[in-house]
Structures are given as C-alpha cells and as structure tokens.
Write a protein that holds these residues in place. Structure first.
Motif, PDB file in Angstrom:
ATOM      1  N   ASP A 199      29.991  41.793  33.087  1.00  0.00           N
ATOM      2  CA  ASP A 199      30.729  41.105  32.018  1.00  0.00           C
ATOM      3  C   ASP A 199      31.773  39.967  32.414  1.00  0.00           C
ATOM      4  N   THR A 200      32.835  40.613  32.680  1.00  0.00           N
ATOM      5  CA  THR A 200      34.050  39.215  32.896  1.00  0.00           C
ATOM      6  C   THR A 200      34.698  39.452  34.306  1.00  0.00           C
ATOM      7  N   ASP A 201      34.725  38.233  34.976  1.00  0.00           N
ATOM      8  CA  ASP A 201      35.560  38.199  36.271  1.00  0.00           C
ATOM      9  C   ASP A 201      36.824  37.279  35.754  1.00  0.00           C
ATOM     10  N   VAL A 202      37.692  37.760  36.176  1.00  0.00           N
ATOM     11  CA  VAL A 202      39.311  36.850  36.003  1.00  0.00           C
ATOM     12  C   VAL A 202      39.619  36.148  37.292  1.00  0.00           C
ATOM     13  N   MET A 203      39.853  34.980  37.251  1.00  0.00           N
ATOM     14  CA  MET A 203      40.451  34.349  38.510  1.00  0.00           C
ATOM     15  C   MET A 203      41.985  34.283  38.325  1.00  0.00           C
ATOM     16  N   ILE A 204      42.698  34.694  39.374  1.00  0.00           N
ATOM     17  CA  ILE A 204      44.047  34.770  39.106  1.00  0.00           C
ATOM     18  C   ILE A 204      44.761  33.711  40.194  1.00  0.00           C
ATOM     19  N   PHE A 205      45.480  32.813  39.439  1.00  0.00           N
ATOM     20  CA  PHE A 205      46.075  31.877  40.256  1.00  0.00           C
ATOM     21  C   PHE A 205      47.532  31.749  40.043  1.00  0.00           C
ATOM     22  N   LEU A 206      48.468  31.507  41.603  1.00  0.00           N
ATOM     23  CA  LEU A 206      49.637  31.268  41.248  1.00  0.00           C
ATOM     24  C   LEU A 206      49.957  30.176  41.976  1.00  0.00           C
ATOM     25  N   PRO A 207      50.284  29.047  41.146  1.00  0.00           N
ATOM     26  CA  PRO A 207      50.154  27.739  41.571  1.00  0.00           C
ATOM     27  C   PRO A 207      51.421  27.489  42.596  1.00  0.00           C
ATOM     28  N   ASP A 208      52.509  28.225  42.308  1.00  0.00           N
ATOM     29  CA  ASP A 208      53.704  27.687  43.183  1.00  0.00           C
ATOM     30  C   ASP A 208      53.462  28.318  44.757  1.00  0.00           C
ATOM     31  N   ASN A 240      30.355  28.592  40.821  1.00  0.00           N
ATOM     32  CA  ASN A 240      31.919  28.859  40.833  1.00  0.00           C
ATOM     33  C   ASN A 240      32.628  28.350  42.039  1.00  0.00           C
ATOM     34  N   PHE A 241      31.740  27.923  43.146  1.00  0.00           N
ATOM     35  CA  PHE A 241      32.411  27.401  44.373  1.00  0.00           C
ATOM     36  C   PHE A 241      33.217  26.299  43.904  1.00  0.00           C
ATOM     37  N   GLU A 242      32.779  25.223  43.153  1.00  0.00           N
ATOM     38  CA  GLU A 242      33.475  23.894  42.419  1.00  0.00           C
ATOM     39  C   GLU A 242      34.703  24.405  41.515  1.00  0.00           C
ATOM     40  N   THR A 243      34.516  25.313  41.030  1.00  0.00           N
ATOM     41  CA  THR A 243      35.536  25.774  40.212  1.00  0.00           C
ATOM     42  C   THR A 243      36.923  26.304  40.755  1.00  0.00           C
ATOM     43  N   PHE A 244      36.307  27.071  41.693  1.00  0.00           N
ATOM     44  CA  PHE A 244      37.407  27.521  42.813  1.00  0.00           C
ATOM     45  C   PHE A 244      38.241  26.069  43.746  1.00  0.00           C
ATOM     46  N   LEU A 245      37.259  25.378  43.895  1.00  0.00           N
ATOM     47  CA  LEU A 245      37.946  24.316  44.983  1.00  0.00           C
ATOM     48  C   LEU A 245      38.589  23.452  43.864  1.00  0.00           C
ATOM     49  N   ALA A 246      38.285  23.478  42.593  1.00  0.00           N
ATOM     50  CA  ALA A 246      39.197  22.511  41.786  1.00  0.00           C
ATOM     51  C   ALA A 246      40.667  22.983  41.654  1.00  0.00           C
ATOM     52  N   TYR A 247      41.132  24.183  42.041  1.00  0.00           N
ATOM     53  CA  TYR A 247      42.317  24.732  42.119  1.00  0.00           C
ATOM     54  C   TYR A 247      43.088  24.208  43.285  1.00  0.00           C
ATOM     55  N   ASP A 248      44.417  24.033  43.215  1.00  0.00           N
ATOM     56  CA  ASP A 248      45.067  23.313  44.407  1.00  0.00           C
ATOM     57  C   ASP A 248      45.665  24.668  45.075  1.00  0.00           C
ATOM     58  N   PHE A 249      44.915  25.406  45.892  1.00  0.00           N
ATOM     59  CA  PHE A 249      45.231  26.668  46.568  1.00  0.00           C
ATOM     60  C   PHE A 249      44.860  26.565  48.187  1.00  0.00           C
ATOM     61  N   GLU A 250      45.610  27.282  48.666  1.00  0.00           N
ATOM     62  CA  GLU A 250      45.685  27.468  50.196  1.00  0.00           C
ATOM     63  C   GLU A 250      45.264  28.964  50.559  1.00  0.00           C
TER      64      GLU A 250
END
Ligand SMILES: [Zn+2]
Length: 351
Positions: A199-208, A240-250
């Motif tokens: 059904d659905t996956d949720v990406m959880i992002f904490l920008p700070d 989704n690899f590109e979707t993930f990499l579009a986030y500014d994450f470490e």
C-alpha cells in the motif's frame, strides 16, 4: 531441486540475521540453483558462501546498553537504536519524545532505553514508516500512553482498520500525501511513496538533523535482501533512489542491519540495483533463442520445464557477473544476487 525464488519471499527481512552467521569462508563458490545444504561436505554447503566483508564488520556498532541494544545520539536529541537486525529512532524535544517505528524484536526494551536516554521526558508522538508488523508490531508497548498522537498515512490507517496487524498501533492522525509538523520546534516532514509495501511507504525526514528514514530499502554495506528487499514494486524501488538522494541528508535509516546508512550507501545501492537491471536486459535478446533450444532439448513435451530452465540460465548468467563485479564491494552478494537477477528477469518478462 528447490530454488531460492520469489515464491519463498518473506514479507520482510525476518531472517536477515542469517547473513551474519557466516562461517569463516573456505573456498568461494556459487551455485544459486540449489538449496543451501547444512551438510558441511555437500557441494552446496553453507560453507561455500563468503564471510561478511571486514569493511562491513568494522561499521557494526557496539552493544552499549544493559538491554543488549546499541543506542547512540547521532545528532543532538536524535537517537538511533538497533538490536543488530532491526533499527529505529527517537527524537527528544522540549515538548516530548517522538518515536519512529517500533520493531517487536525490541520488545519491552524499547521503552526502557528511551527512559534511560531521556529520563522523565514524556513520549507524545509515534510515527509509522509503514504498517508491516516486523517494523511496527512493537507499537503495543506504547499503547497505554495517554494522549499519544499516532501518525500514519491514511491508506495505512484504512488498511489497519480493516485488517489489524498484531501489535501495530492504528494511526490517530492521518495524512494523504505529505505532512509537515513540528514537535518542540523541530520540523518533521513526512512524504508517501511506493517502493516496498503493497500500500504505502512513508519517508520520514528531519531537515535540521539531515536524517532520512526509508524502511526496507537498502542494507548499508550489504547487497540488498532477497528480491530487492522483497519489494512489491520493482519500478518504484528503482525510481526511489533519486527521490532519496534529492533530500539533503547525511544519515539514512533503512530499518535493517546494525549499521546506520549514509549518502554513499544509497548511491552504492542504486548502482548495484541498476547493474543487476542492465545485466539482465543485456542478456534479454537471447531469451527466446535459449527457450527454443530448451524446448528442443526437452523434446517439446513440457513447455513449463523449458521456460523455467531458460529463466534459470539468464538468472545464473546475471548472478555470475554481478558476484564477480560486487563481491569485494558489498557483503553477502553471493547469497542474494540470484534472487535480484530473478526479480529483474520476471520484470523483463512482463515489461
Ligand atoms: Zn516491510
């Protein structure tokens, strides 16, 4: 002969711990067509699989709690927990604690390590990455918290209402595609996707904190679990690899193995997946010729047999190439490459 195929896929990564049980490798062999034998003298013995790579072992964090878990504060207020098979996180804010996923394998220890890390701070929010019981079936340990806000995608809430899963909390607060909230001044961005669950996956992002959580995707340092993390959607998985990499994450929390991932791990997993994809498609022009030859070989008496033989040939040619190219870069490639190739073979048949 039995095969390690799609039909034996588990819903998630329940047997992942298997990969860490590797004995010191003897000769490095590969025979994906056969069931792994527990007999040490058998040609398909488990002893013929390579051990985990030293680079992977070095990244495994220590057990540092009395509960047999690893817990570390990876950014101020943001804690990473692993039981060495499953992973989750929690965020301590001035308003309260936000828990992200509750694997049942953590059990009662989950509340204990949170209390140990942030004594006296109330748990106010619980956010589900997806509904699968192996990542959220420990939610019941938080069920007695008064006023707990449980956040999940609307489709996950609907599905859990219709078909409750043992121990998984049903969301009290839902969203359709995305939700941005702040807890104690800390922003949290949730975005739906379709790379794993049906059904659905949720990406959880904490920008700070430059922290991204996308569960059942990559396995840092290792080849992906069977059939690309048992994905229900290979196209979604690849995209989704590109979707993930579009986030500014470490930091990248993938839910599995003991190692917390990073950008390099996501890029490596992307390159691996596309290599498997391209390898199968480079072999694809030979598929019908091989099928014809196998029909002839089997006397035109059993089309299913000839078809299966053809699938296996392409899968095994692909797996040999992939193992050659990746065995020094990722652990356990020899264990799962054939399943990755087979997933793409089935995709190629249908697309
Ligand atoms: Zn899952």
């Amino acid at each position: 002969m039995r095969h390690l195929t799609m039909t034996s896929v588990l819903a998630c990564f329940a047997i992942l711990g298997f990969s860490t049980m590797g004995q010191a490798g003897l000769e490095h062999g590969h025979n994906p067509a056969n069931t792994i034998s527990t007999d040490v003298d058998h040609p398909d013995s488990f002893r013929h699989f390579a051990p985990e790579l030293p680079a992977m072992k070095e990244r495994v964090p220590p057990v540092n709690t009395e509960f047999g878990l690893h817990v570390s504060e990876i950014e101020p207020g943001l804690f990473f927990i692993t039981d060495f098979i499953y992973q989750s996180a929690f965020l301590v804010t001035g308003e309260g604690i936000v828990v992200f996923d509750a694997p049942p394998s953590f059990g009662e220890r989950h509340r204990s390590v949170i209390e140990m890390s942030a004594p006296g701070v109330p748990i106010t929010h619980f956010i589900l990455s997806h509904k699968h019981a192996d990542h959220n079936g420990g939610g019941h340990a938080f069920a007695d918290i008064d006023g707990l806000t449980v956040i999940g995608a609307q489709t996950i809430a609907d599905s859990l209402t219709a078909n409750p899963l043992r121990g998984v909390l049903t969301p009290t607060d839902t969203f359709d595609e995305s939700l941005s909230l702040t807890v104690g001044g800390v922003p949290i961005d949730l975005q739906t996707a379709n790379f794993h669950a049906n059904d659905t996956d949720v990406m959880i992002f904490l920008p700070d904190q430059k922290f991204l959580m996308a569960i059942d995707t990559i396995t840092p340092g290792e080849a992906p679990f069977m059939n690309f993390g048992a994905t229900a959607n290979l196209d979604g998985y690849m995209e989704n690899f590109e979707t993930f990499l579009a986030y500014d994450f470490e930091h990248f929390l993938s839910g599995h193995v003991a190692v917390l991932g990073n950008r390099d791990d996501v890029e490596t997993a992307r390159d691996y997946a596309f290599d498997v994809h391209d390898t199968v498609y480079s072999l694809w022009p030979s598929f019908l010729d091989r099928f014809g030859a196998n029909m002839e070989l089997t006397g035109f008496e059993n089309g299913n047999l000839a078809y299966r033989m053809t699938i296996e040939e392409v899968r095994d040619d692909c797996a040999d190439q992939i193992i050659d190219r990746w065995q020094d870069r990722l652990s356990v490639v020899d264990l799962w490459a054939d399943s990755h190739c087979e997933t793409v073979v089935l995709h190629a048949i249908m697309h």
